[in-house]
Design an enzyme around this catalytic site. Structure first.
Site, mmCIF file in Angstrom:
data_model
loop_
_atom_site.group_PDB
_atom_site.id
_atom_site.type_symbol
_atom_site.label_atom_id
_atom_site.label_comp_id
_atom_site.label_asym_id
_atom_site.label_seq_id
_atom_site.Cartn_x
_atom_site.Cartn_y
_atom_site.Cartn_z
ATOM 1 C CG ASN A 56 45.552 83.578 37.595
ATOM 2 O OD1 ASN A 56 46.593 84.215 37.766
ATOM 3 N ND2 ASN A 56 44.366 84.102 37.753
ATOM 4 C CB THR A 64 38.970 79.099 43.889
ATOM 5 O OG1 THR A 64 40.306 78.630 43.637
ATOM 6 C CG2 THR A 64 38.297 78.181 44.894
ATOM 7 C CG HIS A 77 43.968 73.434 37.827
ATOM 8 N ND1 HIS A 77 43.931 73.606 39.190
ATOM 9 C CD2 HIS A 77 44.674 74.481 37.338
ATOM 10 C CE1 HIS A 77 44.582 74.719 39.512
ATOM 11 N NE2 HIS A 77 45.053 75.259 38.407
ATOM 12 C CB SER A 132 51.584 81.694 39.842
ATOM 13 O OG SER A 132 51.432 81.975 38.462
ATOM 14 C CB CYS A 180 46.380 84.913 45.242
ATOM 15 S SG CYS A 180 46.723 83.129 45.235
ATOM 16 C CD GLU A 237 40.570 75.365 42.975
ATOM 17 O OE1 GLU A 237 39.350 75.572 43.134
ATOM 18 O OE2 GLU A 237 41.365 76.271 42.618
ATOM 19 C CB CYS A 277 44.036 78.324 49.149
ATOM 20 S SG CYS A 277 43.091 79.866 49.214
#
Length: 290
Positions: A227, A166, A128, A269, A12, A130, A96
């Site tokens: 993800n 996200t 996680h 990823s 991404c 994030e 990000c």
């Protein structure tokens, strides 16, 4: 046999940006520290390690001084920046922009609250990277929920503000929203903010459609990628002949028996070069059996 690599798979924007920053720094210096795996893909981490990227954890960060440290796309809590300032560490911030904007929103809302006024809730994976960064914007007071069972433990007599990690699936977020809406007290308010990255969310319907076009799906993904697990399950839900692999070496050619087309795809990823290696390995196998 037709072999197609999914054009929509691969890094991404946030991961691409972080890796580019790492490569730029390593072009000027033989060593660069990175706080945590720069991407949840072992092979890409190995490639960057050979260029001089050294992965460290938070305990090791505390012991460093007078150096540079890259922060990956996932983002970090305020304490990490405080440690860096205290130890004279120069931060190469590759957070990000989507995550950074979300951090700022949560921090702003928390700063405007009294501690008992409202629950700030984050739909995300506990632990996680994030999510840890998002919770850090609230001094550890945000509530993380992963399931409807977690949501059931909220205090519905108090106001709730809901955000999302996200990279979470949109349908899961919508189910959480619907559940809270039906349980919130008439005397409390509920505000929710769809903070899911569309570049990631849009991969769900795309990868489902891709998986239906092929007899066999090879999903290339690092074992640590949350993800990746979500996207792989989407593939498998429409194509039972879907297999998750980390590298081309893991391909079991018996999976290809009787198939006319193979689709190769991956997570946000997964580097494109790793998917290319899988295609080349299959082509070599086929040439050896002509």
């Amino acid at each position: 046999m037709r072999i197609e690599i999914d054009e929509g798979s691969g890094f991404c924007f946030g991961v691409t940006r972080a890796i580019k920053k790492a490569e730029e720094e390593l072009g000027q210096s033989p060593t660069l520290y990175c706080l945590g795996d720069i991407v949840h893909n072992g092979k890409e981490c190995d490639r960057l390690k050979k260029l001089g990227l050294v992965t460290i954890d938070h305990a090791e960060l505390e012991k460093l001084d007078d150096t540079k440290v890259l922060l990956r796309a996932h983002g970090e809590p305020p304490q990490t920046y405080e440690t860096a300032a205290r130890n004279n560490i120069e931060i190469i911030d590759a957070t990000c922009p989507v995550v950074l904007h979300l951090q700022e929103r949560i921090k702003k809302e928390f700063a405007s609250l009294h501690a008992d006024e409202k629950q700030i809730v984050i739909y995300g994976k506990n632990g996680h990277a994030e999510v840890l960064g998002l919770v850090g914007q609230t001094g550890g007071k945000a509530i993380v929920i992963e399931t409807l069972e977690d949501a059931a433990r909220l205090d519905f007599s108090k106001d709730i503000s809901l955000y999302s990690q996200t990279t979470k699936p949109l349908d899961g977020f919508q189910k959480i929203v619907a559940y809270i809406q039906t349980h919130i007290s008439p005397n409390a308010t509920f505000h929710y903010y769809d903070t899911i990255c569309r570049q990631v969310a849009n991969r769900m319907p795309h990868i489902r459609e891709f998986a239906t076009r092929h007899d066999v799906i090879l999903f290339v993904c690092g074992k640590k990628s949350s993800n990746g697990r979500v996207l792989f399950n989407e593939c498998r839900s429409v194509n039972p002949r879907s297999y998750m692999i980390d590298t081309a070496d893991e391909i079991d050619f018996s999976w290809l028996d009787g198939c006319a087309s193979v689709g190769i795809c991956g997570a946000t990823s997964t580097p494109k070069w790793l998917m290319e290696e899988c295609k080349i390995r299959i082509q070599k196998f086929l040439r050896g059996h002509e």
